[in-house]
Scaffold this active site. Structure first.
Site, short mmCIF file in Angstrom:
data_model
loop_
_atom_site.label_atom_id
_atom_site.label_comp_id
_atom_site.label_asym_id
_atom_site.label_seq_id
_atom_site.Cartn_x
_atom_site.Cartn_y
_atom_site.Cartn_z
N LYS A 1 0.86 -1.19 0.00
CA LYS A 1 0.00 0.00 0.00
C LYS A 1 0.89 1.23 0.00
O LYS A 1 1.94 1.24 0.65
CB LYS A 1 -0.87 0.03 1.27
N SER B 1 -12.14 -0.01 -11.13
CA SER B 1 -12.26 -1.41 -10.69
C SER B 1 -13.62 -1.72 -10.06
O SER B 1 -13.84 -2.85 -9.60
CB SER B 1 -11.15 -1.72 -9.68
N THR C 1 -15.19 -5.49 -9.04
CA THR C 1 -15.39 -5.70 -7.59
C THR C 1 -16.84 -6.12 -7.34
O THR C 1 -17.11 -7.08 -6.61
CB THR C 1 -15.06 -4.42 -6.80
N GLY D 1 -24.38 1.90 1.73
CA GLY D 1 -23.49 2.61 0.82
C GLY D 1 -23.83 2.34 -0.63
O GLY D 1 -23.82 1.20 -1.08
P1 NAD Z 1 -17.47 4.97 -2.62
O1 NAD Z 1 -16.73 5.98 -1.82
O2 NAD Z 1 -17.74 5.22 -4.05
O3 NAD Z 1 -18.88 4.65 -1.91
C1 NAD Z 1 -19.07 4.58 -0.54
C2 NAD Z 1 -20.46 5.12 -0.27
O4 NAD Z 1 -20.76 4.93 1.11
C3 NAD Z 1 -20.60 6.62 -0.54
O5 NAD Z 1 -21.72 6.85 -1.36
C4 NAD Z 1 -20.79 7.22 0.86
O6 NAD Z 1 -21.60 8.38 0.85
C5 NAD Z 1 -21.45 6.07 1.58
N1 NAD Z 1 -21.35 6.11 3.03
C6 NAD Z 1 -20.35 6.56 3.81
N2 NAD Z 1 -20.64 6.40 5.11
C7 NAD Z 1 -21.86 5.79 5.15
C8 NAD Z 1 -22.69 5.34 6.21
N3 NAD Z 1 -22.34 5.47 7.49
N4 NAD Z 1 -23.88 4.78 5.88
C9 NAD Z 1 -24.26 4.64 4.60
N5 NAD Z 1 -23.49 5.05 3.56
C10 NAD Z 1 -22.32 5.62 3.82
O7 NAD Z 1 -16.66 3.59 -2.41
P2 NAD Z 1 -16.72 2.31 -3.34
O8 NAD Z 1 -15.64 2.39 -4.35
O9 NAD Z 1 -18.11 2.06 -3.75
O10 NAD Z 1 -16.27 1.18 -2.30
C11 NAD Z 1 -17.15 0.74 -1.27
C12 NAD Z 1 -16.38 -0.08 -0.25
O11 NAD Z 1 -15.78 -1.20 -0.93
C13 NAD Z 1 -15.22 0.66 0.40
O12 NAD Z 1 -15.07 0.20 1.71
C14 NAD Z 1 -14.02 0.24 -0.42
O13 NAD Z 1 -12.82 0.31 0.33
C15 NAD Z 1 -14.36 -1.20 -0.74
N6 NAD Z 1 -13.72 -1.70 -1.97
C16 NAD Z 1 -13.89 -1.04 -3.14
C17 NAD Z 1 -13.27 -1.52 -4.29
C18 NAD Z 1 -13.45 -0.83 -5.61
O14 NAD Z 1 -13.04 -1.40 -6.63
N7 NAD Z 1 -14.05 0.35 -5.66
C19 NAD Z 1 -12.49 -2.68 -4.23
C20 NAD Z 1 -12.38 -3.36 -3.01
C21 NAD Z 1 -13.00 -2.86 -1.88
#
Ligand code: NAD
Length: 372
Positions: A96, A168, A172, A202
């Protein structure tokens, strides 16, 4: 040096007072903190493990109260990447990079000096000669990877127009949906999604793709997001919007955490009203003991390093292995098959799925082909 180290709980764990040498085998294989030539901004790169191959892990750029908090994140997240790559059976390790901005520098590096910061990151990544491969994470996007990619070959998820595999989120989400199928088969006797209720926390990049697909399958959805704009498609999905603070403990068959880490705490577990949990959010447990508590409460928790692997599986397949698209889809579906074998072993042995997953990670990091 020791005084500074002890200000950080992670470093206090790694170093005993008066000692200069790491004591704990949890220590990363390599940790580098180097100031960028253009910006003098410290770039923290933790290579947790390269035993199975080059360390994969995104580049996080965000404000922290202290750079030591950024360092803690780098250590924790790089270890999670080792677990994720090992569980996905990829010949890669975990790493990381974290750029811990202050409230002053956050505006500077979101604006005119962003290119300089990204160039610094690219040069430092390049100096690892392929032992570390970066990609997007919180605070960085495929366009940033294109700039980093002007300074190093070792970057994934540049935009497709720049020769990468792009965002990604779709792979995912595909991996999560395959895992949801595995959970339906093991926990719900193969009942179709249309007979089940899903609570999705989310609706960002990944959560909304999962919701879209489940709605198409006719599932009942409860959804929450702290950003009201993200709730707009709820009507199209016939989903019930729930207040963000109530979503976790709403009655549902499967809870899908797709927002933040650390949401499953010892306090929350007794209040949960779901039968299973499977979602992409990284590091869902506030501490490892929560997995045992979920098991004791009869809630099947699909370990997030297994469920959230689609992003790296898709990027490696498309950009490094150059696998044809139908094969990429099979590799993403196999994420669900792998989770299924963890759940089967858990059911057979009576051990929580997290224990089975941990044992597999250990075997892959120490067994044949896994190095020492
Ligand atoms: P993102 O930031 O696009 O979406 C997260 C969403 O959660 C946002 O809309 C935010 O407003 C909402 N949120 C924040 N706090 C909240 C709460 N307390 N209650 C309800 N909603 C809330 O992130 P993402 O890319 O969609 O990823 C989602 C999760 O998956 C993250 O934890 C990320 O680390 C993990 N992840 C993502 C990927 C990827 O390819 N994007 C890969 C592996 C893991």
């Amino acid at each position: 040096m020791t005084m500074t180290c002890l200000a950080s709980p992670v470093l206090a764990r790694l170093y005993a007072p008066g000692e200069d040498v790491p004591l704990d085998t949890d220590a990363p294989q390599s940790l580098r903190i180097e100031r960028g030539a253009r910006t003098a901004q410290p770039v923290i790169i933790s290579l947790d493990s390269t035993h199975r191959g080059p360390a994969l892990g995104g580049c996080r750029v965000k404000p922290y109260a202290s750079w030591l908090d950024g360092l803690e994140d780098a250590l924790r997240l790089s270890a999670a990447m080792t677990a994720k790559a090992a569980l996905a059976d990829l010949p890669y390790g975990g790493g990381k990079s974290v750029i811990a901005l202050s409230s002053d520098t956050a505006a500077r590096y979101a604006g005119v000096r962003r290119g300089d910061l990204l160039a610094d990151i690219g040069e430092i990544v390049s100096s690892f000669d392929g032992r570390y491969i970066t990609g997007p994470d919180v605070g960085t996007a495929p366009d940033d990877m294109a700039v980093i990619g002007q300074h190093t070959r070792h970057v994934l998820c540049r935009p497709t127009s720049a020769g990468g595999s792009g965002d990604s989120s779709a792979p995912t989400a595909a991996g999560v949906l395959a895992c949801i199928t595995a959970v339906r088969e093991r926990v719900f006797g193969g009942r179709p999604a249309r007979e089940l209720t899903f609570a999705i926390q989310g609706l960002g990049h990944v959560g909304r793709l999962i919701a879209d697909d489940l709605a198409r399958q006719g599932a009942s959805l409860l959804v929450a997001d702290t950003e009201p704009a993200r709730l707009r498609p709820a009507g199209r999905w016939h989903a019930r919007v729930v207040a963000a603070e109530r979503l976790l403990t709403s009655e549902a068959d499967i809870l899908v955490p797709a927002a933040l880490g650390g949401i499953l705490t010892p306090q929350v577990v007794p209040a949960l009203r779901c039968r299973a949990i499977a979602g992409p959010a990284n590091n869902q447990l506030s501490d490892d003991s929560v997995a045992d508590s979920l098991h004791a409460h009869g809630i099947i928790w699909a370990p997030d390093p297994a469920v959230s692997a689609g992003g790296i599986v898709g990027a490696v397949a498309r950009e490094i292995d150059r696998v044809p698209e139908p094969e990429v889809r099979k590799l993403l579906a196999a994420i669900g098959d792998r989770l299924g074998t963890i759940l089967d072993e858990s059911a057979r042995s009576g051990r929580p799925p997290s224990h089975v997953a941990r044992q597999r990670i250990r075997e892959r990091l120490t067994g044949p082909g896994g190095g020492s």
